[in-house]
Enzyme design. Structure first.
Site, short mmCIF file in Angstrom:
data_model
loop_
_atom_site.label_atom_id
_atom_site.label_comp_id
_atom_site.label_asym_id
_atom_site.label_seq_id
_atom_site.Cartn_x
_atom_site.Cartn_y
_atom_site.Cartn_z
N ASP A 21 0.86 -1.18 0.00
CA ASP A 21 0.00 0.00 0.00
C ASP A 21 0.90 1.23 0.00
O ASP A 21 1.97 1.23 0.61
CB ASP A 21 -0.93 0.05 1.21
N GLU A 23 0.91 5.70 0.20
CA GLU A 23 0.24 6.98 0.41
C GLU A 23 0.98 8.00 -0.44
O GLU A 23 2.21 8.00 -0.51
CB GLU A 23 0.27 7.39 1.88
N HIS A 179 -5.89 4.92 5.95
CA HIS A 179 -5.10 5.86 5.16
C HIS A 179 -3.70 6.04 5.73
O HIS A 179 -3.03 7.03 5.44
CB HIS A 179 -5.81 7.20 4.99
N ASP A 184 -3.22 0.01 6.33
CA ASP A 184 -3.98 -0.48 5.18
C ASP A 184 -3.34 -1.74 4.58
O ASP A 184 -4.04 -2.65 4.13
CB ASP A 184 -4.11 0.61 4.12
#
Length: 211
Positions: A21, A23, A179, A184
């Site tokens: 994951d 960001e 988030h 996540d």
């Protein structure tokens, strides 16, 4: 020791699943900054079931000239320039990530790593762009093959949103932690293993016939 008939390298045709994951500071992998990356490998037990294994987590300094969308930063709550993040240069992060994943892939006797992610095209795009900027030639990840838990969840659970899919699978999910790339990834890893293991329980091991 695992039963030799249940080896991770045989489960996905030599692919080594790595849950990822990211960001970011926007939606464009070529122009917007990569800010956080987490990756979790998987392992197989003696019964042929998958579980999450090693975790790798990095905060990333925006690459030179990167775009930082205000709306994206407000959404994920990341201050790219906060010293407390302990962020590392993007090239340093990607080199270490590729080294660590390649090491785990080799230990599992797999031929190539395949990215597992929720809406996988997004994460794969940002990882590929960062690898290219870092001029890394030996990437462990397949450049376009991925396992998308959005699709898998839609099939197995009738849900496509991560939190709803986790709830349908009775996997705890704290919206206040969402988030964060690390959180996540942890939840996506649990979800992915749940779906693969549910298939194993209901449909059995895939055919041993080789392509």
């Amino acid at each position: 020791m695992s039963d030799p008939q249940f080896l991770l390298k045989d489960r996905f045709r030599g692919y080594f699943p790595v849950i990822v994951d990211v960001e970011t500071a926007g939606f464009n992998a070529q122009t917007d900054a990569l800010l956080e990356v987490a990756a979790i490998t998987t392992k197989m037990d003696a019964a042929g079931f998958l579980t999450p294994d090693k975790t790798f987590h990095y905060h990333v300094v925006p690459f030179e000239g990167a775009n930082l969308e205000k709306a994206a930063l407000e959404f994920n709550g990341i201050d790219p320039w906060c010293a407390l993040r302990g962020a590392l240069d993007e090239t340093e992060v990607m080199k270490d990530l590729c080294t660590q994943i390649r090491k785990e892939q080799k230990a599992a006797d797999c031929q190539r790593s395949v990215m597992v992610a929720h809406n996988a095209a997004f994460d794969l795009g940002f990882i590929n762009a960062a690898i290219e900027r870092s001029k890394i030639k030996r990437t462990p990840f397949h450049p376009f093959v991925s396992f998308d838990t959005t699709t898998l969840s839609g099939l197995a659970l009738g849900q496509t949103v991560l939190v709803k899919a986790c709830q349908a699978a009775n996997i705890s999910f704290d919206q206040n932690e969402a988030h964060s790339a690390l959180y996540d990834t942890q939840k996506t890893a649990e979800l992915y293993c749940y779906i693969v293991n549910k298939w194993q329980s209901t449909c059995g091991w895939p055919s041993s016939e080789k392509d």
